[in-house]
Motif scaffolding. Structure first.
Motif, PDB file in Angstrom:
ATOM      1  N   GLY A  82      42.379  39.061  31.934  1.00 29.00           N
ATOM      2  CA  GLY A  82      42.766  38.265  33.173  1.00 29.00           C
ATOM      3  C   GLY A  82      41.780  36.842  33.654  1.00 29.00           C
ATOM      4  N   VAL A  83      42.032  36.907  34.611  1.00 27.39           N
ATOM      5  CA  VAL A  83      41.622  35.489  35.839  1.00 27.39           C
ATOM      6  C   VAL A  83      41.017  35.826  36.757  1.00 27.39           C
ATOM      7  N   VAL A  84      40.608  34.894  37.374  1.00 28.84           N
ATOM      8  CA  VAL A  84      40.403  34.754  38.500  1.00 28.84           C
ATOM      9  C   VAL A  84      40.596  34.107  39.273  1.00 28.84           C
ATOM     10  N   GLY A  85      41.166  33.935  40.622  1.00 31.38           N
ATOM     11  CA  GLY A  85      41.723  32.413  41.211  1.00 31.38           C
ATOM     12  C   GLY A  85      41.056  32.751  42.761  1.00 31.38           C
ATOM     13  N   LYS A  86      40.419  31.132  42.520  1.00 25.72           N
ATOM     14  CA  LYS A  86      39.307  31.340  43.905  1.00 25.72           C
ATOM     15  C   LYS A  86      39.694  29.858  44.550  1.00 25.72           C
ATOM     16  N   ARG A  87      40.363  30.118  46.094  1.00 21.90           N
ATOM     17  CA  ARG A  87      40.056  28.558  47.212  1.00 21.90           C
ATOM     18  C   ARG A  87      39.325  28.715  47.208  1.00 21.90           C
TER      19      ARG A  87
END
Length: 201
Positions: A82-87
């Motif tokens: 998966g991936v990690v989305g960061k603001r």
């Protein structure tokens, strides 16, 4: 250094010569004595990118901006986790999961037999057919996803399928089946963090 430690160090050195290992750097929290956690993610990355690494074994992980869906499609096609989305303006919050950082998991699904349950805390033993023999082999424990309604239905049927028990588990005839979602499989062939989805009737 003991002879065992020396042999281990020699083995690691030989392995890294043929299979290079890299230290992946995603973020920087402190630099030259300054705490950077109060800076935005993009400012921290600017600082990180400006640092000259002392070795080629250190790699700063690049980020993808504005193409998250395309990236996730690539993750799915390669069977990655998966991936990690960061603001971009997110701070580093120590000791808690920030809502500004979201893990997007590439779930895979599996059909399993429920072959037992824990006597104390909740957990259902699972098994899957092994190869062409059709024999069942253990595949892990479901600890997440089952509602109180699912549990009530399960224990109502399970008491009719008991075939034995030990100190920790009650073992059942493999008659109940379930669908689970999982974060891929471990190298030893077990479900990674399986989550109950539904019973298979």
């Amino acid at each position: 250094m003991s002879r065992f430690q020396a042999r281990k160090a020699d083995k690691i050195q030989r392995l890294t010569a043929t299979l290079p290992a890299y230290f992946a750097i995603f973020d920087i929290l402190q630099y030259k004595g300054q705490d950077l956690r109060g800076l935005s993610l993009m400012r921290r990355r600017e600082i990180l990118m400006s640092i000259k690494m002392s070795s080629g074994s250190f790699r700063v992980v690049s980020h993808i901006e504005g193409a998250g869906e395309a990236l996730f499609e690539q993750i799915e096609s390669r069977g990655m986790e998966g991936v990690v989305g960061k603001r971009k303006n997110s701070l580093y919050e120590t000791g808690r999961r920030s809502p500004a950082w979201q893990k997007v998991i590439n779930w895979t699904y599996a059909d399993v037999f429920i072959t037992g349950y824990r006597k104390e805390e909740f957990g259902w033993l699972t098994a899957i057919p092994s190869g062409t023999s059709g024999r069942l082999r253990p595949s892990g424990i479901i600890e997440l996803g089952a509602s109180s309604m699912h549990k009530k239905a399960f224990y109502g049927v399970a008491k009719q399928l008991v075939k034995g028990e030990d100190k920790e588990f009650v073992h059942l005839e493999p008659r109940l089946r379930a669908k689970v979602r999982t974060r891929k499989w471990t190298k030893s062939g077990l479900l990674r963090s399986p989550v109950f989805t539904e019973f298979i009737v």
